[in-house]
Motif scaffolding. Structure first.
Motif, short mmCIF file in Angstrom:
data_model
loop_
_atom_site.label_atom_id
_atom_site.label_comp_id
_atom_site.label_asym_id
_atom_site.label_seq_id
_atom_site.Cartn_x
_atom_site.Cartn_y
_atom_site.Cartn_z
N THR A 381 0.81 -1.08 -0.04
CA THR A 381 -0.20 0.17 -0.10
C THR A 381 0.95 1.23 -0.13
OG1 THR A 381 -1.53 -1.34 1.21
CG2 THR A 381 -1.85 1.29 1.28
N PRO A 382 0.54 2.11 -0.88
CA PRO A 382 1.44 3.31 -0.90
C PRO A 382 1.50 4.45 0.42
CG PRO A 382 0.16 3.48 -2.84
CD PRO A 382 -0.27 2.21 -1.92
N THR A 383 2.25 5.11 0.74
CA THR A 383 2.41 5.70 1.76
C THR A 383 1.58 6.87 1.67
OG1 THR A 383 4.71 5.06 2.13
CG2 THR A 383 4.01 6.87 3.34
N GLN A 384 0.85 7.20 2.96
CA GLN A 384 -0.11 8.14 3.00
C GLN A 384 0.76 9.30 3.72
OE1 GLN A 384 -3.39 6.45 5.10
NE2 GLN A 384 -4.63 7.53 3.44
N HIS A 385 0.59 10.79 3.40
CA HIS A 385 1.61 11.68 3.86
C HIS A 385 0.91 12.93 4.65
CE1 HIS A 385 4.64 9.57 1.49
NE2 HIS A 385 5.50 10.19 1.84
N TYR A 386 -0.23 12.60 5.20
CA TYR A 386 -0.87 13.60 6.06
C TYR A 386 -0.07 14.23 7.47
CZ TYR A 386 -5.15 12.10 3.05
OH TYR A 386 -5.88 11.78 2.14
N ASN A 387 -0.49 15.25 7.44
CA ASN A 387 0.18 15.82 8.53
C ASN A 387 -0.46 15.47 10.06
OD1 ASN A 387 1.82 17.60 10.07
ND2 ASN A 387 0.61 19.51 9.71
N THR A 388 -0.32 14.27 10.16
CA THR A 388 -0.95 13.58 11.53
C THR A 388 0.21 12.95 12.03
OG1 THR A 388 -1.57 11.68 10.15
CG2 THR A 388 -3.21 13.31 10.48
N SER A 389 -0.18 12.13 13.15
CA SER A 389 0.80 11.44 14.16
C SER A 389 1.51 10.34 13.37
CB SER A 389 0.21 11.01 15.31
OG SER A 389 -0.86 10.03 15.25
N ASP A 390 0.82 9.87 12.40
CA ASP A 390 1.37 8.75 11.75
C ASP A 390 1.60 8.78 10.23
OD1 ASP A 390 -1.06 8.36 11.53
OD2 ASP A 390 -1.04 6.17 12.35
N LYS A 404 -4.55 18.29 6.60
CA LYS A 404 -4.96 17.55 5.37
C LYS A 404 -3.54 18.26 4.43
CE LYS A 404 -9.94 17.63 6.18
NZ LYS A 404 -11.13 18.10 5.64
N HIS A 405 -2.63 18.72 4.81
CA HIS A 405 -1.61 19.21 4.21
C HIS A 405 -0.68 18.06 4.25
CE1 HIS A 405 -2.59 23.59 5.34
NE2 HIS A 405 -3.42 23.04 4.53
N CYS A 406 0.20 17.75 2.84
CA CYS A 406 0.88 16.69 2.64
C CYS A 406 2.04 16.93 3.09
CB CYS A 406 0.65 16.22 1.04
SG CYS A 406 -0.68 15.94 0.70
N LEU A 407 2.83 16.17 3.95
CA LEU A 407 4.30 16.44 4.40
C LEU A 407 5.01 15.58 3.40
CD1 LEU A 407 4.02 14.90 8.11
CD2 LEU A 407 3.78 17.38 7.30
N ALA A 408 6.31 16.14 2.99
CA ALA A 408 7.22 15.75 2.08
C ALA A 408 7.79 14.37 2.59
CB ALA A 408 8.15 16.76 1.92
N ARG A 409 7.86 14.02 3.85
CA ARG A 409 8.41 12.87 4.18
C ARG A 409 7.89 12.50 5.53
NH1 ARG A 409 12.56 9.30 4.11
NH2 ARG A 409 13.36 8.49 5.99
N VAL A 410 7.53 11.35 5.71
CA VAL A 410 7.24 10.58 6.93
C VAL A 410 7.94 9.59 7.43
CG1 VAL A 410 4.44 11.13 6.78
CG2 VAL A 410 5.42 8.84 5.81
N ALA A 411 8.16 9.18 8.75
CA ALA A 411 9.15 8.01 9.35
C ALA A 411 8.68 6.83 8.86
CB ALA A 411 9.16 8.49 10.83
N ASN A 412 7.53 6.25 8.66
CA ASN A 412 7.08 5.09 8.34
C ASN A 412 5.69 5.04 7.78
OD1 ASN A 412 6.23 5.54 11.08
ND2 ASN A 412 5.48 3.41 10.77
N ASN A 413 5.60 3.85 7.19
CA ASN A 413 4.25 3.69 6.61
C ASN A 413 3.57 2.46 7.39
OD1 ASN A 413 1.97 2.79 5.21
ND2 ASN A 413 2.82 2.76 3.28
N PRO A 414 2.57 2.62 8.34
CA PRO A 414 2.32 1.69 9.14
C PRO A 414 1.58 0.42 8.19
CG PRO A 414 1.44 3.80 9.99
CD PRO A 414 2.14 4.10 8.63
N ARG A 415 0.82 0.73 7.16
CA ARG A 415 0.15 -0.12 6.39
C ARG A 415 1.26 -1.27 5.62
NH1 ARG A 415 -5.27 0.69 5.86
NH2 ARG A 415 -5.93 2.62 7.09
#
Length: 480
Positions: A381-390, A404-415
């Motif tokens: 599953t592709p990574t979601q990049h919402y401005n939330t905790s995960d 609802k703003h997209c972050l350029a990078r997140v630490a991990n993709n839980p899915r």
């Protein structure tokens, strides 16, 4: 070009530092008083004007209203001009080309018209235009609905309205161009496959059952467009894409409807089928997401598990765009989709492994050998990049616009992390429970999402095109 088999390299974004939009103020500016007084409340300022105990040099002279209005207008205009000038320089190297005229684009679409619909409702924006070689017969590639299988919803080039949109289109297109050479190399394998089949006097087709939600539909579109826009000419032999007359307009946001095509070609579709050179067929059927019940299969896993238990094989079912019925499935490409909780995802993954992938792997017989059974390929599953905790869309916590703003990078993709903890690629003979896994590898590609509060889907062309090329290589590898 970067290797398709590798995860995408960290993307810097390539943006130039933006010129500050703040005005430089000095003693001669009519919008500045000297000395600059400390901030005061409204009541304090009124008291300053009337209290005789305050000396003259302590009083602050109020600026006339007309003067303040003129300064506000000056600030706004100056900021706009600075931003406009900065961005104009930013995209000046990609000026609008005469080859992108309506007449030329109609010629480009002539072959694709057999796939249905009309291009009269296509809009032509001149905000960002790609290098002129993109889409040429020598260079290949596609852009802004020049591929007949594109949905306008996913074409950020078609939807661009503001300079911010154009910046997004530029970044996604440059990422696509970075990998385009490798993408073409992946599709060269279909040309080689066709040559071998011709030399051997033909042979059975390779039939792929492709299923997931709208995220996998993006990969299907990218796969079809990659074949259609190959520099050697279109590799598409046949296609059945049932474009909807009314693509869920009652469910679409009014703002979204203004920027997409909602009927006919480039609108929306559910199930679709394409046949490529070399007898390579792909039949997509959605099982989750935005779809009609008549052209999707929500209980797909249950049906496949039942077929294996009763007949020892799986079929395409009765929802494909081209009727396949009892045809043999050579490769099952599956993704559980992004709809549902992590617990639901884990349940579906274990059903896929225990009731479908492992039983299919164990069905190889001495007469058929491993080559005769259905292979299973899973796409993470592709990574979601919402401005939330995960980074995930959180139904209970998406009321504030910043979330609802997209972050350029997140630490991990839980899915994806959960998927990779359950799935073991390699097939039963190698101690695995699925023949192959194709990973998105997109933790740092959040700046190429469609945005407009959508940090799940990517712009096309873009990230899904690279994944589609790797998927094609993987399918051909597991088929031997």
């Amino acid at each position: 070009s970067p290797q398709l088999g590798q995860a995408a390299a960290p993307h810097s974004g390539g943006r130039r530092p933006r010129t500050s939009s703040k005005l430089n103020t000095n003693e001669t500016s009519p919008c500045v008083t000297t000395p600059d007084p400390p901030r005061q409340g409204h009541k304090a300022r009124l008291a300053n004007r009337t209290d005789p105990s305050i000396s003259g040099d302590q009083k602050v002279e109020a600026m006339p209203i007309s003067h303040r209005n003129a300064c506000a207008i000056l600030v706004v205009l100056s900021s706009y001009l600075l931003l406009r000038t900065d961005f104009s320089a930013y995209i000046s190297e990609y000026e609008f080309q005469s080859s992108n005229s309506l007449e030329a684009l109609e010629e480009d679409h002539a072959e694709g018209m057999k796939y249905g619909g009309s291009i009269r409702n296509i809009r032509y924006h001149r905000l960002y235009q790609p290098p002129p070689q993109l889409g040429s017969s020598e260079f290949g590639g596609y852009f802004n609905l020049t591929c007949p299988f594109e949905m306008s919803k996913y074409s950020c080039a078609y939807r661009q309205v503001t300079w911010k949109d154009a910046n997004l289109v530029k970044e996604s297109t440059e990422y696509y161009l970075e990998y385009l050479g490798g993408i073409h190399e992946a599709y060269n394998a279909l040309i080689d496959l066709a040559s071998r089949r011709d030399a051997e006097g033909g042979g059975p087709p390779i039939r792929v059952f492709f299923t997931g939600d709208s995220l996998m539909r993006q990969v299907f579109i990218a796969l079809a467009c990659g074949a259609h826009s190959h520099p050697a000419g279109s590799l598409v032999q046949f296609a059945e894409v049932p474009w909807k007359d009314d693509w869920f307009t009652e469910k679409l946001d009014k703002k979204l409807m203004k920027t997409i095509i909602t009927s006919g070609r480039h609108g929306g579709f559910d199930a679709a089928s394409i046949g490529l050179k070399g007898g390579f067929e792909v039949h997509f059927v959605p099982h989750r997401g935005f779809r009609d019940e008549e052209t999707s299969e929500e209980n797909l896993l249950d049906r496949l598990a039942s077929e294996i238990a009763t007949t020892g094989r799986i079929t395409f079912g009765d929802r494909t765009a081209v009727p396949m019925r009892e045809s043999h499935v050579d490769v099952l490409v599956y993704n559980v989709g992004i709809h549902g909780t992590l617990d639901m995802l884990a349940t579906m993954l274990r059903q896929f492994v225990d009731q479908i992938s492992l039983p299919l792997s164990s069905l190889a017989t001495a007469s058929e050998g491993d080559m005769g059974r259905t292979k299973t390929v899973y796409v993470t599953t592709p990574t979601q990049h919402y401005n939330t905790s995960d980074g995930q869309w959180q139904w209970h916590n998406m009321t504030q616009p910043p979330s609802k703003h997209c972050l350029a990078r997140v630490a991990n993709n839980p899915r994806s992390d959960l998927e990779m903890s359950i799935l073991k690629p390699g097939g039963l003979s190698q101690g695995g429970n699925v023949d192959a896994v194709v990973e998105y590898g997109d933790l740092d590609l959040g700046s190429m999402h469609m945005r407009h509060t959508d940090c799940s889907h990517y712009c096309l062309p873009g990230v899904p095109d690279v994944v589609a090329a790797r998927l094609l290589q993987t399918i051909l590898a597991v088929m031997g």
